[in-house]
Design an enzyme around this catalytic site. Structure first.
Site, short mmCIF file in Angstrom:
data_model
loop_
_atom_site.label_atom_id
_atom_site.label_comp_id
_atom_site.label_asym_id
_atom_site.label_seq_id
_atom_site.Cartn_x
_atom_site.Cartn_y
_atom_site.Cartn_z
N TYR A 1 -8.62 2.19 -1.85
CA TYR A 1 -7.73 2.87 -2.81
C TYR A 1 -7.91 2.29 -4.22
CZ TYR A 1 -3.18 4.67 -4.52
OH TYR A 1 -2.18 5.31 -5.22
N ALA B 1 -10.49 0.77 -5.46
CA ALA B 1 -11.81 1.14 -5.99
C ALA B 1 -11.79 2.58 -6.49
CB ALA B 1 -12.88 0.96 -4.91
P1 NAP Z 1 2.42 11.78 -1.37
O1 NAP Z 1 3.90 11.94 -1.45
O2 NAP Z 1 1.84 11.09 -0.18
O3 NAP Z 1 1.73 13.19 -1.59
C1 NAP Z 1 0.33 13.28 -1.59
C2 NAP Z 1 -0.03 14.63 -2.10
O4 NAP Z 1 -1.46 14.72 -2.16
C3 NAP Z 1 0.45 15.73 -1.19
O5 NAP Z 1 0.95 16.79 -1.99
C4 NAP Z 1 -0.81 16.15 -0.45
O6 NAP Z 1 -0.84 17.52 -0.09
C5 NAP Z 1 -1.86 15.91 -1.51
N1 NAP Z 1 -3.18 15.78 -0.92
C6 NAP Z 1 -3.67 14.79 -0.14
N2 NAP Z 1 -4.94 15.05 0.21
C7 NAP Z 1 -5.26 16.23 -0.36
C8 NAP Z 1 -6.42 17.04 -0.38
N3 NAP Z 1 -7.55 16.66 0.26
N4 NAP Z 1 -6.40 18.20 -1.07
C9 NAP Z 1 -5.29 18.59 -1.73
N5 NAP Z 1 -4.15 17.88 -1.75
C10 NAP Z 1 -4.14 16.72 -1.08
O7 NAP Z 1 1.88 10.94 -2.61
P2 NAP Z 1 2.52 10.69 -4.06
O8 NAP Z 1 3.20 9.39 -4.02
O9 NAP Z 1 3.21 11.88 -4.56
O10 NAP Z 1 1.15 10.44 -4.86
C11 NAP Z 1 0.62 11.37 -5.78
C12 NAP Z 1 -0.48 10.67 -6.57
O11 NAP Z 1 0.08 9.54 -7.25
C13 NAP Z 1 -1.59 10.11 -5.68
O12 NAP Z 1 -2.84 10.26 -6.32
C14 NAP Z 1 -1.25 8.64 -5.56
O13 NAP Z 1 -2.36 7.86 -5.31
C15 NAP Z 1 -0.65 8.37 -6.93
N6 NAP Z 1 0.23 7.20 -6.97
C16 NAP Z 1 1.36 7.14 -6.20
C17 NAP Z 1 2.16 6.00 -6.25
C18 NAP Z 1 3.41 5.85 -5.43
O14 NAP Z 1 3.98 4.74 -5.38
N7 NAP Z 1 3.94 6.89 -4.81
C19 NAP Z 1 1.78 4.93 -7.07
C20 NAP Z 1 0.63 5.04 -7.84
C21 NAP Z 1 -0.14 6.18 -7.78
P3 NAP Z 1 -0.46 18.08 1.39
O15 NAP Z 1 0.92 17.56 1.70
O16 NAP Z 1 -0.52 19.54 1.20
O17 NAP Z 1 -1.50 17.54 2.32
#
Ligand code: NAP
Length: 248
Positions: free
Chosen positions: A157, A159
């Site tokens: 992640y 990387a």
């Molecule tokens: P989340 O609640 O786990 O949701 C992940 C989202 O990504 C879901 O809408 C999922 O869609 C979508 N997704 C995953 N694989 C996919 C694919 N192959 N094609 C299209 N959509 C895909 O995560 P989140 O916390 O909202 O994170 C959103 C972004 O913020 C991510 O890039 C994550 O790395 C980043 N981030 C999050 C945090 C945190 O603490 N939450 C911190 C730093 C960065 P489906 O449900 O339709 O599969």
């Protein structure tokens, strides 16, 4: 309504979590929104109906696994077919498979890099001809403070998210001549399903590390995306931390 009236935004992974908040925030500012999802059909359709309350067709849900180059390209093509243009591309889709390197498999490494990094190249590459023709565009890539700081059990992640920062700066350099801005946001710990997977005792330790004393909300990130989209015309190649001070 805000000043995104007349614009078209694509938000990947917008059925839930941060992506959902971003789709709602951009929609509230007047953008027409393509709500991409991979598995979360029902939640994505809910976002669409909440954005289309007055009967106008301001949003559409499009299924695409953006880690597949052909599906990522189709997402952009369906956007053009439906709304005729693309102004804002938010590469938000992301996954984690957390393990120490000792336990991590090559497949688990590849999967995270494919979804969290390669997908962004696929969508930007597909949107590029439209941005250059329009001579405008805003790309926002969802990185993470983990891409800056590293984290135990997250080599894959970290990387991918660090790679996104390098991609953002290089794309910003290449696309500036077309009036396209490219920026990365590095969220800290945000209250979503991704964070929900963290064990309770670890969450307590995390909270204690955050100078502002709370886990972030998806809206904290969504408002930053809206700011960049509405008022960030002279901001490009930047990495914007929205993390409660957990990494400075
Ligand atoms: P989340 O609640 O786990 O949701 C992940 C989202 O990504 C879901 O809408 C999922 O869609 C979508 N997704 C995953 N694989 C996919 C694919 N192959 N094609 C299209 N959509 C895909 O995560 P989140 O916390 O909202 O994170 C959103 C972004 O913020 C991510 O890039 C994550 O790395 C980043 N981030 C999050 C945090 C945190 O603490 N939450 C911190 C730093 C960065 P489906 O449900 O339709 O599969």
């Amino acid at each position: 309504m805000g000043n995104l009236e007349g614009t078209v935004a694509v938000v990947t992974g917008a059925g839930r979590g941060i992506g959902r908040a971003v789709a709602e925030e951009l929609g509230a500012s007047g953008a027409r929104v393509v709500v991409n999802y991979s598995n979360s059909k029902g939640p994505a359709e809910e976002v669409v109906s909440s954005l289309s309350k007055n009967g106008s067709e301001n949003a559409v849900a499009v299924q695409a696994d953006v880690s597949d180059p052909e599906q990522a390209a189709r997402l952009i093509e369906e956007t053009i077919e439906r709304f005729g243009r693309i102004d804002i591309l938010v590469n938000n889709a992301g996954i984690t498979i957390d393990k120490t390197m000792k336990k991590l498999t090559t497949e688990e490494w590849d999967k995270v890099v494919q979804v969290d990094l390669n997908s962004c190249y696929y969508t930007v590459k597909a949107a590029l001809p439209h941005f250059t023709e329009q001579q405008s565009g805003t790309v926002i890539n969802m990185s993470s403070f983990v891409g800056e700081a590293g984290n135990f059990g997250q080599t894959n992640y970290a990387a991918a998210k660090a790679g996104l920062i390098g991609f953002t700066k290089s794309a910003a350099l290449e696309l500036a001549r077309y009036n396209v801005t490219v920026n990365a946001i590095c969220p800290g710990f945000i209250e979503t399903d991704m964070f929900g997977a963290v064990p309770e005792n670890v969450k307590d330790r995390i909270r204690a590390r955050i100078p502002l004393g709370r886990i972030g909300e998806p809206t904290d990130i969504a408002r930053t995306v809206r700011f960049l989209a509405e008022d960030g015309g002279y901001i490009t190649g930047q990495t914007i931390s929205v993390n409660g001070g957990v990494y400075m």
